[in-house]
Design a protein around this motif. Structure first.
Motif, PDB file in Angstrom:
ATOM      1  N   GLY A  20      -0.125  10.877  -3.246  1.00 48.19           N
ATOM      2  CA  GLY A  20       0.284  11.563  -2.031  1.00 48.19           C
ATOM      3  C   GLY A  20       1.781  11.480  -1.800  1.00 48.19           C
ATOM      4  N   SER A  21       2.365  10.312  -2.064  1.00 49.66           N
ATOM      5  CA  SER A  21       3.814  10.139  -1.912  1.00 49.66           C
ATOM      6  C   SER A  21       4.578  11.016  -2.895  1.00 49.66           C
ATOM      7  CB  SER A  21       4.193   8.671  -2.134  1.00 49.66           C
ATOM      8  OG  SER A  21       3.506   7.828  -1.256  1.00 49.66           O
ATOM      9  N   TRP A  24       4.351  14.666  -1.719  1.00 51.24           N
ATOM     10  CA  TRP A  24       5.185  14.885  -0.534  1.00 51.24           C
ATOM     11  C   TRP A  24       6.664  14.924  -0.913  1.00 51.24           C
ATOM     12  CZ3 TRP A  24       4.936  16.570   4.231  1.00 51.24           C
ATOM     13  CH2 TRP A  24       5.914  16.220   5.161  1.00 51.24           C
ATOM     14  N   GLY A  68       1.309  21.073  -0.154  1.00 50.25           N
ATOM     15  CA  GLY A  68       1.896  19.738  -0.099  1.00 50.25           C
ATOM     16  C   GLY A  68       1.484  18.975   1.147  1.00 50.25           C
ATOM     17  N   CYS A  69       1.482  19.655   2.294  1.00 48.72           N
ATOM     18  CA  CYS A  69       1.079  19.005   3.545  1.00 48.72           C
ATOM     19  C   CYS A  69      -0.401  18.629   3.526  1.00 48.72           C
ATOM     20  CB  CYS A  69       1.360  19.935   4.728  1.00 48.72           C
ATOM     21  SG  CYS A  69       3.123  20.164   5.085  1.00 48.72           S
ATOM     22  N   THR A  72      -0.876  15.580   1.161  1.00 48.70           N
ATOM     23  CA  THR A  72      -0.299  14.390   1.792  1.00 48.70           C
ATOM     24  C   THR A  72      -1.187  13.885   2.918  1.00 48.70           C
ATOM     25  OG1 THR A  72       1.928  15.173   1.274  1.00 48.70           O
ATOM     26  CG2 THR A  72       1.735  13.470   2.957  1.00 48.70           C
ATOM     27  N   SER A  73      -1.676  14.788   3.753  1.00 45.11           N
ATOM     28  CA  SER A  73      -2.556  14.396   4.858  1.00 45.11           C
ATOM     29  C   SER A  73      -3.832  13.753   4.338  1.00 45.11           C
ATOM     30  CB  SER A  73      -2.907  15.620   5.709  1.00 45.11           C
ATOM     31  OG  SER A  73      -1.753  16.179   6.292  1.00 45.11           O
ATOM     32  N   ALA A 208      11.471  12.793   7.030  1.00 43.92           N
ATOM     33  CA  ALA A 208      10.473  13.269   6.072  1.00 43.92           C
ATOM     34  C   ALA A 208      10.527  12.481   4.772  1.00 43.92           C
ATOM     35  CB  ALA A 208      10.685  14.758   5.803  1.00 43.92           C
ATOM     36  N   TYR A 211       9.216   9.014   5.282  1.00 44.73           N
ATOM     37  CA  TYR A 211       7.758   8.963   5.367  1.00 44.73           C
ATOM     38  C   TYR A 211       7.142   8.644   4.002  1.00 44.73           C
ATOM     39  CZ  TYR A 211       2.995  10.601   6.453  1.00 44.73           C
ATOM     40  OH  TYR A 211       1.641  10.696   6.630  1.00 44.73           O
ATOM     41  N   THR A 212       7.846   9.025   2.931  1.00 39.99           N
ATOM     42  CA  THR A 212       7.389   8.696   1.577  1.00 39.99           C
ATOM     43  C   THR A 212       7.249   7.186   1.412  1.00 39.99           C
ATOM     44  OG1 THR A 212       8.603  10.628   0.741  1.00 39.99           O
ATOM     45  CG2 THR A 212       7.863   9.023  -0.881  1.00 39.99           C
TER      46      THR A 212
END
Length: 251
Positions: A20-21, A24, A68-69, A72-73, A208, A211-212
């Protein structure tokens, strides 16, 4: 108790937050590189000199933005849910009180709310649905912030139940530090959004990318279950180790 006594008892779920990272970070990087490669011009719907993520996300890159969103979610919610399950099964230090279980559930709920907001803000783009987009952006920020706060409090309480929890302390200190910085930056972003749009755009990119790092902390958490069998960490450890037996003790 030797936590890593079963080195082969390990599952691929550890890679969920890493994946996910990566998605993102890669999405953000691809978006800003594409914008720069096109000459760095302003979009018709852009209000600032520096583009917001959503400005680029409303362009022909919207499918990438949505994908991507969404990934990531999903990885964020799955990471928290799997961690909760591992604690329930005693492969991570288990919850021993109702308050810890309650805050774990609240952190997952916050992640679901924040994740839904992230997906919806990518779908309702800044070009055609500005009001809805801004509302879902707020939902995303508040959801993730609350989830982070609940998680840090949960970890803090867990660390009170066990004496050998250096890894848990590292986890909540890292989460608390990163989340605290991002929350402060988010407040500054909310102020700059109206007063200094260019500064707000820069802050949004910083938040943003930051957040990674928060997502990556869950890879560390899940990695601690490596080699731990079911129910190995499900009981309360003593508050202090037993005193060493004197060498003069006579059997």
């Amino acid at each position: 108790m030797a936590i890593f006594s079963h080195p082969h008892h390990h599952w691929a779920y550890v890679w969920i937050p890493v994946f996910g990272s990566f998605v993102w970070f890669g999405m953000l990087l691809a978006m800003i590189i594409t914008w720069a490669a096109q000459g760095g011009g302003r979009y018709a719907w852009q209000d600032s000199s520096v583009p917001y993520i959503s400005d680029i996300g409303a362009s022909f890159l919207q499918p990438l933005f949505i994908a991507g969103c969404s990934v990531t979610s999903a990885s964020f919610i799955l990471s928290l849910s799997i961690e909760r399950l591992l604690r329930h099964h005693g492969r991570l230090h288990a919850h021993l009180r109702k308050r810890e279980r309650a805050f774990a559930s609240l952190s997952i709920l916050g992640a679901v709310v924040g994740g839904a907001g992230l997906i919806l803000l990518s779908i309702f783009d800044d070009k055609n649905h500005r009001s809805a987009h801004d509302a879902f952006l707020l939902v995303f920020i508040v959801g993730v912030a609350l989830s982070a706060i609940f998680t840090v409090v949960e970890f803090r309480w867990i660390s009170h139940n066990y004496i050998y929890v250096r890894q848990v302390r590292i986890a909540y200190v890292a989460k608390g530090t990163i989340a605290g910085i991002l929350i402060i930056l988010a407040i500054a972003y909310a102020i700059a959004f109206s007063l200094q749009p260019d500064a707000g755009a820069v802050l949004e990119w910083v938040i943003a990318f930051g957040y990674t790092l928060y997502l990556l902390t869950f890879a560390y958490d899940l990695r601690l279950s490596k080699g731990v069998h079911k129910y190995e960490l499900s009981g309360r450890e003593p508050k202090a180790p037993p005193p060493a037996m004197s060498q003069n003790h006579v059997v």
